[in-house]
Design a protein around this motif. Structure first.
Motif, PDB file in Angstrom:
ATOM      1  N   UNK A 437      39.869  43.293  17.108  1.00 44.31           N
ATOM      2  CA  UNK A 437      38.763  43.353  16.154  1.00 44.31           C
ATOM      3  C   UNK A 437      37.542  42.604  16.682  1.00 44.31           C
ATOM      4  N   UNK A 438      36.378  43.228  16.528  1.00 43.11           N
ATOM      5  CA  UNK A 438      35.144  42.635  17.033  1.00 43.11           C
ATOM      6  C   UNK A 438      33.959  43.254  16.295  1.00 43.11           C
ATOM      7  N   UNK A 439      32.785  42.670  16.487  1.00 42.05           N
ATOM      8  CA  UNK A 439      31.569  43.168  15.846  1.00 42.05           C
ATOM      9  C   UNK A 439      31.070  44.436  16.522  1.00 42.05           C
ATOM     10  N   UNK A 478      34.436  42.529  11.708  1.00 38.84           N
ATOM     11  CA  UNK A 478      35.328  42.639  12.858  1.00 38.84           C
ATOM     12  C   UNK A 478      36.280  43.821  12.645  1.00 38.84           C
ATOM     13  N   UNK A 479      36.130  44.831  13.482  1.00 41.36           N
ATOM     14  CA  UNK A 479      36.929  46.052  13.377  1.00 41.36           C
ATOM     15  C   UNK A 479      37.322  46.489  14.784  1.00 41.36           C
ATOM     16  N   UNK A 480      38.258  47.421  14.875  1.00 45.84           N
ATOM     17  CA  UNK A 480      38.626  48.011  16.172  1.00 45.84           C
ATOM     18  C   UNK A 480      38.050  49.411  16.336  1.00 45.84           C
ATOM     19  N   UNK A 481      37.672  50.045  15.230  1.00 49.60           N
ATOM     20  CA  UNK A 481      36.994  51.341  15.278  1.00 49.60           C
ATOM     21  C   UNK A 481      35.553  51.135  14.837  1.00 49.60           C
ATOM     22  N   UNK A 482      34.621  51.415  15.705  1.00 48.29           N
ATOM     23  CA  UNK A 482      33.217  51.077  15.497  1.00 48.29           C
ATOM     24  C   UNK A 482      32.375  52.340  15.324  1.00 48.29           C
ATOM     25  N   UNK A 483      31.398  52.261  14.427  1.00 47.90           N
ATOM     26  CA  UNK A 483      30.501  53.388  14.187  1.00 47.90           C
ATOM     27  C   UNK A 483      29.133  52.859  13.768  1.00 47.90           C
ATOM     28  N   UNK A 504      35.649  35.931  18.782  1.00 50.26           N
ATOM     29  CA  UNK A 504      35.775  34.547  19.237  1.00 50.26           C
ATOM     30  C   UNK A 504      36.315  34.437  20.661  1.00 50.26           C
ATOM     31  N   UNK A 505      36.852  35.526  21.199  1.00 41.83           N
ATOM     32  CA  UNK A 505      37.412  35.499  22.547  1.00 41.83           C
ATOM     33  C   UNK A 505      36.443  36.008  23.608  1.00 41.83           C
ATOM     34  N   UNK A 506      35.307  36.515  23.188  1.00 37.93           N
ATOM     35  CA  UNK A 506      34.351  36.980  24.178  1.00 37.93           C
ATOM     36  C   UNK A 506      33.536  38.160  23.703  1.00 37.93           C
ATOM     37  N   UNK A 507      32.794  38.741  24.631  1.00 44.75           N
ATOM     38  CA  UNK A 507      31.918  39.866  24.334  1.00 44.75           C
ATOM     39  C   UNK A 507      32.058  40.929  25.411  1.00 44.75           C
ATOM     40  N   UNK A 508      32.071  42.170  24.990  1.00 48.30           N
ATOM     41  CA  UNK A 508      32.058  43.295  25.925  1.00 48.30           C
ATOM     42  C   UNK A 508      30.844  44.152  25.609  1.00 48.30           C
ATOM     43  N   UNK A 509      30.173  44.620  26.637  1.00 46.55           N
ATOM     44  CA  UNK A 509      28.951  45.394  26.466  1.00 46.55           C
ATOM     45  C   UNK A 509      28.937  46.571  27.408  1.00 46.55           C
ATOM     46  N   UNK A 510      28.458  47.680  26.954  1.00 44.64           N
ATOM     47  CA  UNK A 510      28.280  48.829  27.841  1.00 44.64           C
ATOM     48  C   UNK A 510      27.005  48.659  28.639  1.00 44.64           C
ATOM     49  N   UNK A 511      26.878  49.440  29.669  1.00 42.11           N
ATOM     50  CA  UNK A 511      25.606  49.532  30.357  1.00 42.11           C
ATOM     51  C   UNK A 511      24.758  50.599  29.666  1.00 42.11           C
ATOM     52  N   UNK A 512      23.873  51.179  30.386  1.00 42.85           N
ATOM     53  CA  UNK A 512      22.863  52.015  29.741  1.00 42.85           C
ATOM     54  C   UNK A 512      23.292  53.479  29.718  1.00 42.85           C
TER      55      UNK A 512
END
Length: 519
Positions: A437-439, A478-483, A504-512
């Motif tokens: 789960x994450x933002x 905080x969810x696992x399915x994002x829209x 709280x464990x980190x952040x993941x980001x896509x590129x462009x």
């Protein structure tokens, strides 16, 4: 990325005080440029539920993307040097050891010289051992060094001396490289390539006749042989046009990086490409943007700008955690300033850190301090040079990596995956999954989120990548399915966007990514 502070809403400043303000943050990126054709064909449910993919819906084109470490909330790597092949070794034991420490990728020197590599059985045993434990395998590839394939491929310096390095302008060398990398891409289930030795060994080279022809084409003029080294020349060190030559000589290596990527992607479009980069360094606030571009012809920022690289790994090796002009802290600031456009940059940047050399190791506490500093500042991850320990019968030749890994905290990581975009005339809905789960955040704009500018310092040019930014939409649940839905879009307009999830464990980001709204 560590911490919970939103980086997408601010313009990244690459000075020390700003880096401290931005500490505990980090993006992870995946780079896919998606050019969306207009149309009315929507994806079927079977297609749109593909795992580990990026999908644009309701268009005439579908593009999928395999999951990769560059999507993770922390990239954790270990380099396995070619010296391991001189000793009895067991890939399963090595892989099991690293999996126990939650390492998620390795770089392995299986390709050797730019046109030859290790036996087939080594490749297959290595890849199978790591893949069966969820660890990605990136192959370390010596682009033009560290020795020439044969005498005919050697470069020539300005004094007429043959240098034991491959000439990137030699068409026979290039053809041999092409055949070899295409064979690797078609034969082995690897995840990526780490370019190494993507440089010259120094200044005052290369001056073969192949280089002369390529330089003449670049200049759009003919150079008399009498004005070409080893003769006294305007284009040799101290000559009136030497800086023109030094500006040009980045081009052959750039072209080879570009072409190797293109040749391999034509066979395996899921491959990713990184660079073991000679790190920028220096004194704030300007650091050293021209130093390695001029002295070894390594044009890293330009390769990032051209999307030739998916990750950079500045080689910080034995440097301490802090201090100028050489340290993990200084190197990160310098590379963020010019190479990636910030700690939340165009592509991931991870710190390449050394554990020791033959029979002699660094203090594990010192290595931990370096990784802690990289994490605190918001680096996308780290990689340790080099593996030693269980599975290698070398009587301590390679330093055991376990005392170093034992000191590190290793929280679970998570990935962004299954990215999909559905379009209509005025809005786009972007969906994705995360393992934990994450933002949910999206940054988008009608202009590129990063730009690249060629600048002049004294009489030397360099490239500078800067973060521009865009509009942010976020959902803190905080969810696992994002829209997330982008509304009020302009017909026929192209939009640039990237996504981010954080917990709280980190952040993941896509590129462009890009998409174009239908008319």
């Amino acid at each position: 990325m560590r911490g919970n502070r939103n980086i997408l809403t601010q313009k990244l400043q690459i000075i020390k005080t700003e880096a401290r303000r931005l500490k505990n943050t980090k993006f992870y990126a995946l780079l896919i440029t998606l050019t969306v054709l207009t149309g009315t064909l929507c994806l079927s449910p079977a297609v749109s539920s593909l795992i580990n993919s990026v999908i644009i819906g309701c268009t005439g084109r579908i593009i999928t993307e395999k999951s990769s470490i560059i999507y993770k909330s922390e990239i954790r790597g270990v380099h396995i040097a070619d010296s391991i092949f001189a000793f009895p070794h067991n890939w399963s034991v090595i892989a099991e050891t690293l999996a126990g420490y939650k390492i998620n990728f390795v770089t392995v020197l299986l390709m050797g010289l730019p046109t030859s590599g290790r036996p087939d059985a080594e490749w297959r045993a290595c890849i199978q051992a790591f893949h069966s434990r969820g660890i990605e395998v990136w192959i370390s590839y010596h682009v033009v060094g560290e020795m020439a394939v044969n005498d005919a491929y050697k470069i020539i310096d300005y004094q007429g001396n043959a240098v034991d390095w491959n000439d990137p302008c030699n068409p026979n060398f290039r053809q041999e490289v092409k055949a070899y990398v295409e064979s690797v891409a078609s034969t082995y289930d690897i995840d990526g390539i780490m370019f190494d030795y993507a440089r010259y060994p120094g200044t005052g080279m290369p001056y073969t006749q192949y280089d002369k022809a390529a330089f003449e084409e670049w200049l759009n003029e003919t150079i008399p042989d009498s004005n070409w080294p080893p003769n006294p020349s305007d284009f040799a060190p101290g000559g009136s046009r030497y800086n023109e030559f030094m500006e040009w000589r980045t081009v052959p290596i750039t072209n080879l990086i570009r072409d190797v990527r293109s040749w391999m992607l034509a066979i395996n479009p899921n491959l990713k490409f990184g660079l073991a980069q000679w790190t920028l360094f220096g004194y704030s606030p300007d650091y050293s943007p021209t130093y390695w571009r001029y002295n070894i012809g390594q044009d890293t920022a330009y390769w990032v700008a051209q999307d030739y690289l998916d990750m950079v790994m500045p080689m910080m090796y034995d440097e301490p955690a802090t201090g100028e002009p050489h340290s993990v802290e200084t190197d990160l600031l310098a590379n963020w300033k010019y190479i990636t456009g910030g700690p939340e940059g165009k592509i991931p940047l991870i710190a390449f850190i050394n554990t020791g050399y033959t029979y002699t190791g660094r203090d594990p506490a010192e290595v931990k301090a370096c990784i802690d500093k990289a994490r605190e500042m918001g680096a996308d991850g780290w990689i340790l040079w080099r593996y030693g320990g269980p599975g290698v019968d070398d009587d301590g030749y390679h330093i055991d990596i376990r005392p170093y890994l034992n000191l590190l905290t290793m929280p679970d990581t998570f990935s962004i995956r299954n990215i999909q975009v559905s379009l209509n005339a005025t809005q786009a809905t972007v969906t994705w999954k995360t393992d934990l789960p994450a933002t949910s955040r999206i940054e988008y704009s009608t202009s590129p989120l990063f730009n690249a500018t060629k600048k002049l310092s004294g009489n030397r040019y360099y490239w500078d990548i800067d973060y521009v930014g865009g509009t942010l939409i976020e959902d803190l649940n905080h969810v696992t399915s994002h829209s997330v839905t982008l509304k009020g879009l302009e017909p026929a307009q192209t939009y640039y966007f990237r996504i981010q999830s954080q917990n709280e464990q980190g952040t993941a980001t896509s590129k462009i990514f890009t998409f174009t709204v239908s008319t």
